[in-house]
Each structure stands twice: as structure tokens, then as C-alpha cells.
Design a protein around this motif. Structure first.
Motif, PDB file in Angstrom:
ATOM      1  N   LEU A 147       0.830  -1.199   0.000  1.00  0.00           N
ATOM      2  CA  LEU A 147       0.000   0.000   0.000  1.00  0.00           C
ATOM      3  C   LEU A 147       0.866   1.252   0.000  1.00  0.00           C
ATOM      4  CD1 LEU A 147      -3.267   0.335   2.056  1.00  0.00           C
ATOM      5  CD2 LEU A 147      -1.859   2.313   1.516  1.00  0.00           C
ATOM      6  N   GLY A 148       1.914   1.243   0.799  1.00  0.00           N
ATOM      7  CA  GLY A 148       2.813   2.388   0.825  1.00  0.00           C
ATOM      8  C   GLY A 148       3.462   2.641  -0.519  1.00  0.00           C
ATOM      9  N   ALA A 149       3.824   1.575  -1.230  1.00  0.00           N
ATOM     10  CA  ALA A 149       4.420   1.731  -2.564  1.00  0.00           C
ATOM     11  C   ALA A 149       3.430   2.357  -3.528  1.00  0.00           C
ATOM     12  CB  ALA A 149       4.888   0.370  -3.088  1.00  0.00           C
ATOM     13  N   GLY A 150       2.163   1.936  -3.447  1.00  0.00           N
ATOM     14  CA  GLY A 150       1.151   2.527  -4.314  1.00  0.00           C
ATOM     15  C   GLY A 150       0.952   3.994  -4.049  1.00  0.00           C
ATOM     16  N   VAL A 151       0.960   4.382  -2.774  1.00  0.00           N
ATOM     17  CA  VAL A 151       0.822   5.795  -2.423  1.00  0.00           C
ATOM     18  C   VAL A 151       2.027   6.582  -2.925  1.00  0.00           C
ATOM     19  CG1 VAL A 151       0.801   7.415  -0.486  1.00  0.00           C
ATOM     20  CG2 VAL A 151      -0.696   5.406  -0.465  1.00  0.00           C
ATOM     21  N   ALA A 152       3.222   6.024  -2.741  1.00  0.00           N
ATOM     22  CA  ALA A 152       4.441   6.731  -3.150  1.00  0.00           C
ATOM     23  C   ALA A 152       4.478   6.988  -4.647  1.00  0.00           C
ATOM     24  CB  ALA A 152       5.667   5.925  -2.724  1.00  0.00           C
ATOM     25  N   GLU A 153       3.970   6.059  -5.440  1.00  0.00           N
ATOM     26  CA  GLU A 153       4.122   6.155  -6.893  1.00  0.00           C
ATOM     27  C   GLU A 153       2.887   6.651  -7.626  1.00  0.00           C
ATOM     28  OE1 GLU A 153       5.731   2.616  -8.587  1.00  0.00           O
ATOM     29  OE2 GLU A 153       7.383   2.489  -7.143  1.00  0.00           O
ATOM     30  N   HIS A 154       1.709   6.651  -6.970  1.00  0.00           N
ATOM     31  CA  HIS A 154       0.483   6.979  -7.700  1.00  0.00           C
ATOM     32  C   HIS A 154      -0.366   8.063  -7.060  1.00  0.00           C
ATOM     33  CE1 HIS A 154       0.672   3.544 -10.559  1.00  0.00           C
ATOM     34  NE2 HIS A 154       1.317   2.949  -9.561  1.00  0.00           N
ATOM     35  N   SER A 210     -11.961  12.224  -0.310  1.00  0.00           N
ATOM     36  CA  SER A 210     -12.021  10.770  -0.149  1.00  0.00           C
ATOM     37  C   SER A 210     -13.124  10.344   0.808  1.00  0.00           C
ATOM     38  CB  SER A 210     -10.679  10.239   0.348  1.00  0.00           C
ATOM     39  OG  SER A 210      -9.663  10.443  -0.604  1.00  0.00           O
ATOM     40  N   LEU A 211     -13.472  11.225   1.748  1.00  0.00           N
ATOM     41  CA  LEU A 211     -14.511  10.879   2.713  1.00  0.00           C
ATOM     42  C   LEU A 211     -15.857  10.624   2.039  1.00  0.00           C
ATOM     43  CD1 LEU A 211     -13.740  13.435   5.579  1.00  0.00           C
ATOM     44  CD2 LEU A 211     -13.216  10.991   5.542  1.00  0.00           C
ATOM     45  N   TYR A 212     -16.066  11.197   0.856  1.00  0.00           N
ATOM     46  CA  TYR A 212     -17.365  11.049   0.206  1.00  0.00           C
ATOM     47  C   TYR A 212     -17.577   9.628  -0.327  1.00  0.00           C
ATOM     48  CZ  TYR A 212     -18.298  16.019   0.708  1.00  0.00           C
ATOM     49  OH  TYR A 212     -18.544  17.264   1.239  1.00  0.00           O
ATOM     50  N   PRO A 213     -16.748   9.105  -1.235  1.00  0.00           N
ATOM     51  CA  PRO A 213     -17.018   7.737  -1.708  1.00  0.00           C
ATOM     52  C   PRO A 213     -16.786   6.673  -0.640  1.00  0.00           C
ATOM     53  CG  PRO A 213     -14.969   8.561  -2.647  1.00  0.00           C
ATOM     54  CD  PRO A 213     -15.620   9.724  -1.969  1.00  0.00           C
ATOM     55  N   ILE A 214     -15.742   6.839   0.183  1.00  0.00           N
ATOM     56  CA  ILE A 214     -15.505   5.836   1.232  1.00  0.00           C
ATOM     57  C   ILE A 214     -16.665   5.829   2.214  1.00  0.00           C
ATOM     58  CG2 ILE A 214     -13.996   5.188   3.142  1.00  0.00           C
ATOM     59  CD1 ILE A 214     -11.659   6.325   1.485  1.00  0.00           C
ATOM     60  N   GLY A 221     -12.934   0.529  -8.329  1.00  0.00           N
ATOM     61  CA  GLY A 221     -12.434   0.926  -9.644  1.00  0.00           C
ATOM     62  C   GLY A 221     -11.329   1.959  -9.582  1.00  0.00           C
ATOM     63  N   TYR A 222     -11.350   2.842  -8.589  1.00  0.00           N
ATOM     64  CA  TYR A 222     -10.298   3.854  -8.479  1.00  0.00           C
ATOM     65  C   TYR A 222      -8.930   3.215  -8.251  1.00  0.00           C
ATOM     66  CZ  TYR A 222     -14.227   7.052  -7.743  1.00  0.00           C
ATOM     67  OH  TYR A 222     -15.404   7.760  -7.859  1.00  0.00           O
ATOM     68  N   HIS A 223      -8.901   1.972  -7.795  1.00  0.00           N
ATOM     69  CA  HIS A 223      -7.643   1.306  -7.464  1.00  0.00           C
ATOM     70  C   HIS A 223      -7.155   0.363  -8.567  1.00  0.00           C
ATOM     71  CE1 HIS A 223      -9.350   2.558  -3.594  1.00  0.00           C
ATOM     72  NE2 HIS A 223      -8.110   2.581  -3.146  1.00  0.00           N
ATOM     73  N   ALA A 248      -5.465  16.579 -13.575  1.00  0.00           N
ATOM     74  CA  ALA A 248      -5.478  15.224 -13.018  1.00  0.00           C
ATOM     75  C   ALA A 248      -6.871  14.625 -12.911  1.00  0.00           C
ATOM     76  CB  ALA A 248      -4.822  15.235 -11.632  1.00  0.00           C
ATOM     77  N   ARG A 249      -7.899  15.377 -13.272  1.00  0.00           N
ATOM     78  CA  ARG A 249      -9.264  14.927 -12.996  1.00  0.00           C
ATOM     79  C   ARG A 249      -9.715  13.757 -13.865  1.00  0.00           C
ATOM     80  NH1 ARG A 249     -11.995  20.945 -11.996  1.00  0.00           N
ATOM     81  NH2 ARG A 249     -10.618  21.437 -10.231  1.00  0.00           N
ATOM     82  N   ASP A 250      -9.077  13.559 -15.010  1.00  0.00           N
ATOM     83  CA  ASP A 250      -9.485  12.455 -15.888  1.00  0.00           C
ATOM     84  C   ASP A 250      -8.763  11.153 -15.579  1.00  0.00           C
ATOM     85  OD1 ASP A 250     -11.254  14.072 -17.250  1.00  0.00           O
ATOM     86  OD2 ASP A 250      -9.769  14.685 -18.753  1.00  0.00           O
ATOM     87  N   ARG A 251      -7.863  11.152 -14.619  1.00  0.00           N
ATOM     88  CA  ARG A 251      -7.134   9.931 -14.300  1.00  0.00           C
ATOM     89  C   ARG A 251      -8.039   8.957 -13.550  1.00  0.00           C
ATOM     90  NH1 ARG A 251      -1.554  12.912 -12.214  1.00  0.00           N
ATOM     91  NH2 ARG A 251      -1.115  13.977 -14.211  1.00  0.00           N
ATOM     92  N   PRO A 252      -7.968   7.677 -13.904  1.00  0.00           N
ATOM     93  CA  PRO A 252      -8.939   6.722 -13.354  1.00  0.00           C
ATOM     94  C   PRO A 252      -8.822   6.502 -11.849  1.00  0.00           C
ATOM     95  CG  PRO A 252      -7.193   5.590 -14.585  1.00  0.00           C
ATOM     96  CD  PRO A 252      -7.045   7.054 -14.865  1.00  0.00           C
ATOM     97  N   GLN A 253      -7.695   6.865 -11.233  1.00  0.00           N
ATOM     98  CA  GLN A 253      -7.557   6.645  -9.802  1.00  0.00           C
ATOM     99  C   GLN A 253      -8.146   7.767  -8.966  1.00  0.00           C
ATOM    100  OE1 GLN A 253      -5.065   7.337 -11.928  1.00  0.00           O
ATOM    101  NE2 GLN A 253      -3.225   8.116 -10.919  1.00  0.00           N
ATOM    102  N   HIS A 254      -8.699   8.796  -9.631  1.00  0.00           N
ATOM    103  CA  HIS A 254      -9.216   9.944  -8.883  1.00  0.00           C
ATOM    104  C   HIS A 254     -10.742   9.968  -8.870  1.00  0.00           C
ATOM    105  CE1 HIS A 254      -5.383  11.687  -8.124  1.00  0.00           C
ATOM    106  NE2 HIS A 254      -5.128  11.986  -9.371  1.00  0.00           N
ATOM    107  N   TYR A 255     -11.287  10.164  -7.690  1.00  0.00           N
ATOM    108  CA  TYR A 255     -12.719  10.493  -7.556  1.00  0.00           C
ATOM    109  C   TYR A 255     -12.856  11.949  -7.931  1.00  0.00           C
ATOM    110  CZ  TYR A 255     -16.712  12.234  -4.781  1.00  0.00           C
ATOM    111  OH  TYR A 255     -17.848  12.878  -4.352  1.00  0.00           O
TER     112      TYR A 255
END
Length: 313
Positions: A46-53, A67-71, A90-92, A302-309
Motif C-alpha cells: 500500500l505504501g508503494a502505491g501511495v508513493a508512486e500513484h 475521499s470521505l465522500y465515496p468511502i 475501480g479507483y484502485h 489530473a481529474r481524468d485519471r482513473p484513480q481519482h474520484y
């Protein structure tokens, strides 16, 4: 032997009778946001994913509050909760790679995804038990059972989920002792020395914020460290005394009693508040879900990137 070919029933979302509804969307949980971020990032994959994405450290407050909204929606969206859970999953999907040690990672690996979910469960437990009225063992078991229902909404493998509350406590201790590691994303979460002024203090002059930011950062880190498992404190090099523990418990009680002065309508995050209103019959079953305001959105590029709500608000 005849095999049962009937599909499993659809997972049942949590509702207003659950303890999770009472505490997860409570604004007191924001006090434990650094704790949740550090505990999550200490997981190697998980830390690696945060560091790189992730853009978390470039827009810390915006990332937290959107993030509080979808979670929160996976808990509070009622009949739409499973759909919200699929969106969060899907964001992940594209968060994957190889870390600096050559270890592959993917945010949708069940063990990795479950670790994040486990921290949200424990955060809920801590809000209720340490910043709220306290929990009986029966209530802790109830919260555990509810977190399993919550997990099922994601449609992920049940393999990493402990069988019961006792097994979860063993899992949590094992992760703290043997899996979590000291890494840069964790240290970045705990580095609050240059953190931007939080939205709740937007009227505070910038010069005053610069004066109080250092003491506030030290107090926040102390508060965060107090909720770490002892093995995590040792790994990160923090000490914790009996006097610290007594002081933290007194602060927890003050927060609990002070929270009673907050009007009920102000105690919950907007997505959680909308869930409570829907449960009371206000707004209608088909009312649109509450989305994050535009101020919390990622930067336009950055809004069109699939990892972003990034809802169209």
C-alpha cells in the motif's frame, strides 16, 4: 453429489441500526486521519502505491476531504452502497507496479485492499471506544461483524478476512509485529511541520497559522502516536509512557463530553448526514448522492485519471 449452483445473495448494506453508522462518519474520525494514513502506508504494498500513484502530499487536505465522500458512501449510501463500493474499487484498478525493493504490488490485491479496510474498522472502533462513550466486548464483536458486511460490498475475496473478533486481534498484532515497515510515505504522513492551514481555520490569518503550526504539529503527532500499537511505536522510534497514556485518555474523555455540545446535525460528514436524512424519510430514496464540493477536486490536469474520484460538480 449435487453442487449448489445458486449465486450468493447480494451483500446487505449497513443501516442506521448499526454501530458503524453511529461512528464512522462522525467528524471526530478526522482527528485520527494521520493515524489511519500512517497505519495504511506502513503496509509495504500500500505504501508503494501511495508513493508512486497518489497526489496526497501535494494536496493533503483536499485529498482527505474528497475521499470521505465515496468511502463514506460505502457505509451510508443504503441501496446504492454496493454501486459506490464498485466505484471505490475501480479507483484502485490501475494502481500497480514494482516497488524500490523489486516487490510487485497492486492496490486490488485482496491482502492489500483488506489492510486499508481493516484500518477503517479500527478507526471506527477507536472513535467509539477512546473518543466516545466506550465499547463493551459485545459491541466490539458487533463492529467486527459489521465490518465484514461492509467488506462484502466491495466484491473482493473473503480470504484475508479473519474468522471472528478474536482472530482479527491476532491478525492486527501479526501485522504490527511482522509486516508493517518504516518507509518514506509513513514518515511523510507524520511530517506536519509545513502542513497547509486546514479549511476549518480558513479565517485565521496566515501569520498566526505560521506561529501555531509547529506546536500544533507536535501535538498532533503525539496524539497519533498514542493510538499506534506498541510494535508500531517501536518500529518508528517513538516512546510512550504511562503518563502519556493517562493524559491521552483524559483528552479522549474531554472530547467525548465536549462532543455532546455539538448539535447533532453538525456531528457527521455530509455523505453520512445525507444517509441519516434518507433513513428518516427526508429527500426520497432516489435523491442524488451528496458529492464533494469543487474546492476538494484534484487539479484540472489530473481529474481524468482513473484513480481519482472527480465528480462533475
Amino acid at each position: 453429489m449435487v453442487r449448489n449452483t445458486r449465486p450468493d445473495p447480494a451483500p446487505e448494506p449497513l443501516g442506521p441500526g448499526s454501530l458503524t453508522w453511529q461512528y464512522f462518519g462522525d467528524w471526530r474520525s478526522v482527528l485520527l486521519a494521520p493515524w489511519a494514513g500512517a497505519m495504511q502506508n506502513m503496509h509495504p504494498q500500500l505504501g508503494a502505491g501511495v508513493a508512486e500513484h497518489s497526489r496526497f502530499f501535494e494536496e493533503r487536505w483536499q485529498r482527505l476531504f474528497r475521499s470521505l465522500y465515496p468511502i463514506g458512501g460505502v457505509v451510508y449510501d443504503g441501496p446504492r452502497a454496493a454501486e459506490t463500493a464498485r466505484q471505490v474499487r475501480g479507483y484502485h484498478r490501475t494502481v500497480k507496479g514494482v516497488d524500490a525493493a523489486g516487490r510487485p504490488y497492486h492496490a486490488l490485491d485482496p491482502d492489500t485492499f483488506y489492510w486499508a479496510h481493516a484500518t477503517f474498522f479500527v478507526l471506527t472502533l477507536l472513535v467509539a471506544d477512546r473518543l466516545g462513550p466506550g465499547l463493551t466486548e459485545a459491541q466490539k464483536r458487533q463492529l467486527f461483524d459489521e465490518h465484514v458486511r461492509w467488506w462484502r460490498l466491495y466484491g473482493m475475496s473473503m480470504r484475508p478476512v479473519p474468522a471472528d473478533w478474536e482472530a482479527f486481534q491476532e491478525y492486527w498484532a501479526h501485522m504490527a509485529e511482522n509486516v508493517l515497515e518504516d518507509n518514506r510515505p509513513t514518515r511523510d504522513v507524520l511530517d506536519l511541520t509545513l502542513i497547509a492551514k486546514p479549511p476549518a481555520l480558513r479565517l485565521l490569518p496566515d501569520a498566526v497559522w505560521r506561529l501555531v503550526r509547529g506546536p500544533q504539529a507536535r501535538a498532533s503527532v503525539w496524539f497519533t502516536v498514542g493510538f499506534f500499537p506498541p510494535a508500531v511505536r517501536r518500529r518508528l522510534g517513538y516512546t510512550w509512557t504511562v503518563r502519556d497514556e493517562r493524559r491521552l485518555r483524559r483528552i479522549g474523555r474531554l472530547i467525548h463530553w465536549g462532543w455532546k455540545l455539538v448539535p447533532p446535525s453538525r456531528r457527521y460528514h455530509p455523505r453520512a448526514r445525507a444517509g441519516w436524512e434518507r433513513a428518516r424519510g427526508a429527500g426520497g430514496r432516489d435523491a442524488p448522492v451528496v458529492e464533494t464540493p469543487a474546492r476538494n477536486l484534484p487539479p484540472p490536469e489530473a481529474r481524468d485519471r482513473p484513480q481519482h474520484y472527480s465528480p462533475p460538480v
